[in-house]
Design an enzyme around this catalytic site. Structure first.
Site, PDB file in Angstrom:
ATOM      1  N   ALA A  64       0.839  -1.195   0.000  1.00  0.00           N
ATOM      2  CA  ALA A  64       0.000   0.000   0.000  1.00  0.00           C
ATOM      3  C   ALA A  64       0.875   1.246   0.000  1.00  0.00           C
ATOM      4  O   ALA A  64       1.881   1.311   0.707  1.00  0.00           O
ATOM      5  CB  ALA A  64      -0.913   0.005   1.221  1.00  0.00           C
ATOM      6  N   GLY A 110       0.922  -5.390   1.232  1.00  0.00           N
ATOM      7  CA  GLY A 110      -0.310  -5.511   0.458  1.00  0.00           C
ATOM      8  C   GLY A 110      -0.101  -6.178  -0.884  1.00  0.00           C
ATOM      9  O   GLY A 110      -1.025  -6.798  -1.418  1.00  0.00           O
ATOM     10  N   GLU A 113      -0.219  -9.816  -0.091  1.00  0.00           N
ATOM     11  CA  GLU A 113      -1.610 -10.151   0.207  1.00  0.00           C
ATOM     12  C   GLU A 113      -2.447 -10.190  -1.067  1.00  0.00           C
ATOM     13  O   GLU A 113      -3.364 -11.008  -1.198  1.00  0.00           O
ATOM     14  CB  GLU A 113      -2.175  -9.133   1.200  1.00  0.00           C
ATOM     15  CG  GLU A 113      -1.525  -9.225   2.584  1.00  0.00           C
ATOM     16  CD  GLU A 113      -1.800  -8.029   3.466  1.00  0.00           C
ATOM     17  OE1 GLU A 113      -2.027  -8.229   4.675  1.00  0.00           O
ATOM     18  OE2 GLU A 113      -1.779  -6.884   2.955  1.00  0.00           O
ATOM     19  N   GLU A 133       5.422  -4.826   7.563  1.00  0.00           N
ATOM     20  CA  GLU A 133       4.592  -3.849   8.273  1.00  0.00           C
ATOM     21  C   GLU A 133       5.116  -3.473   9.653  1.00  0.00           C
ATOM     22  O   GLU A 133       5.073  -2.295  10.043  1.00  0.00           O
ATOM     23  CB  GLU A 133       3.150  -4.376   8.390  1.00  0.00           C
ATOM     24  CG  GLU A 133       2.349  -4.324   7.099  1.00  0.00           C
ATOM     25  CD  GLU A 133       2.520  -5.548   6.234  1.00  0.00           C
ATOM     26  OE1 GLU A 133       1.756  -5.701   5.275  1.00  0.00           O
ATOM     27  OE2 GLU A 133       3.442  -6.358   6.509  1.00  0.00           O
TER      28      GLU A 133
END
Length: 255
Positions: A64, A110, A113, A133
């Site tokens: 992200a 992300g 993911e 993260e």
């Protein structure tokens, strides 16, 4: 205009991340485009399979975009950024078409993911996977601790999420996260996708639903979808609808 494009060629759809200057980092417009494309693909009976790719060879997706979420108030971050992203990745995971991620470069946060939301994955030899993260004071929020827990051995996932260790292509292949390691992941992913041109689209869809029901991917909806398909083809359903429209008592044949 979003940096995520949908290209369709010969019954194979390609979802392409296209912002290599920012390592294909995900923004809300990209996520919204992904959700819209998934809705279109689910209803297009001419599409047999979907390949998720990215432009450039440095990164499949760096995760992200930090500029998109770093200044959000806590409630906004939890209520919209995390939940909206989760919903959209679930939409991809539950697509009725088989999906293949072509991981051409690093897939972090992300981006990892996102690849996990596909059915299978093909990875470039030099690419790595990571959940960085905790290094920036947050935690995985788009199924990194949930869907990935079904796809990776627990100790491997903990290495990544708790200690920041990267997963190489060879190790990802060894633990079953990727189906193949190839110099040109997009080409190999397309070759795999093209195999669906010789299979029954409906049978493939039902097989995916059954597997998802077994592993807990939206189990409730999968069970009801399978049951709904069975009852929709029955004579009882036809009689029930006719009786309702004709305002009479149904006479169910039991077939």
């Amino acid at each position: 205009m979003s940096d995520l494009h949908l290209i369709v060629e010969e019954a194979i759809a390609e979802l392409r991340l296209d912002n290599p200057a920012k390592l294909n980092a995900l923004t809300m417009p990209m996520l919204e485009a992904l959700e819209a494309h998934c809705a279109r693909l689910d209803r297009d009976e001419t599409i047999h399979a979907v390949v998720l790719t990215a432009v450039g060879d440095r990164a499949f997706c760096a995760g992200a975009d930090i500029n998109a979420w770093s200044e959000l108030p806590p409630a906004e971050f939890a209520r919209h950024w995390v939940r909206d992203g989760h919903r959209i990745f679930d939409r991809l995971a539950r697509l009725s078409k088989p999906t293949i991620a072509a991981i051409n470069g690093h897939a972090f946060g992300g981006g990892l993911e996102l690849s996990a939301a596909c059915d299978i994955r093909v990875m470039a030899p030099a690419a790595t996977l990571a959940l960085p993260e905790t290094g920036v004071g947050i935690i995985p929020g788009w199924s990194g601790t949930q869907r990935l827990a079904r796809l990776l051995p627990e100790p491997v996932l903990k290495e990544m999420a708790l200690f920041g260790r990267r997963l190489t292509a060879d190790r990802a292949l060894a633990v079953g996260y990727v189906a193949a390691v190839a110099e040109d992941p997009a080409a190999v992913a397309r070759e795999i996708a093209e195999r669906t041109l010789a299979t029954s689209p409906r049978a493939t869809e039902i097989a995916k639903y059954m597997i998802h029901g077994a592993v807990g991917e939206d189990r409730g909806a999968m069970i009801e979808a399978l049951g709904g398909g069975m009852i929709a083809a029955s004579e009882d359903k036809a009689e029930g609808v006719s009786a309702f429209r004709e305002k009479r008592k149904p006479q169910f044949p039991g077939r």
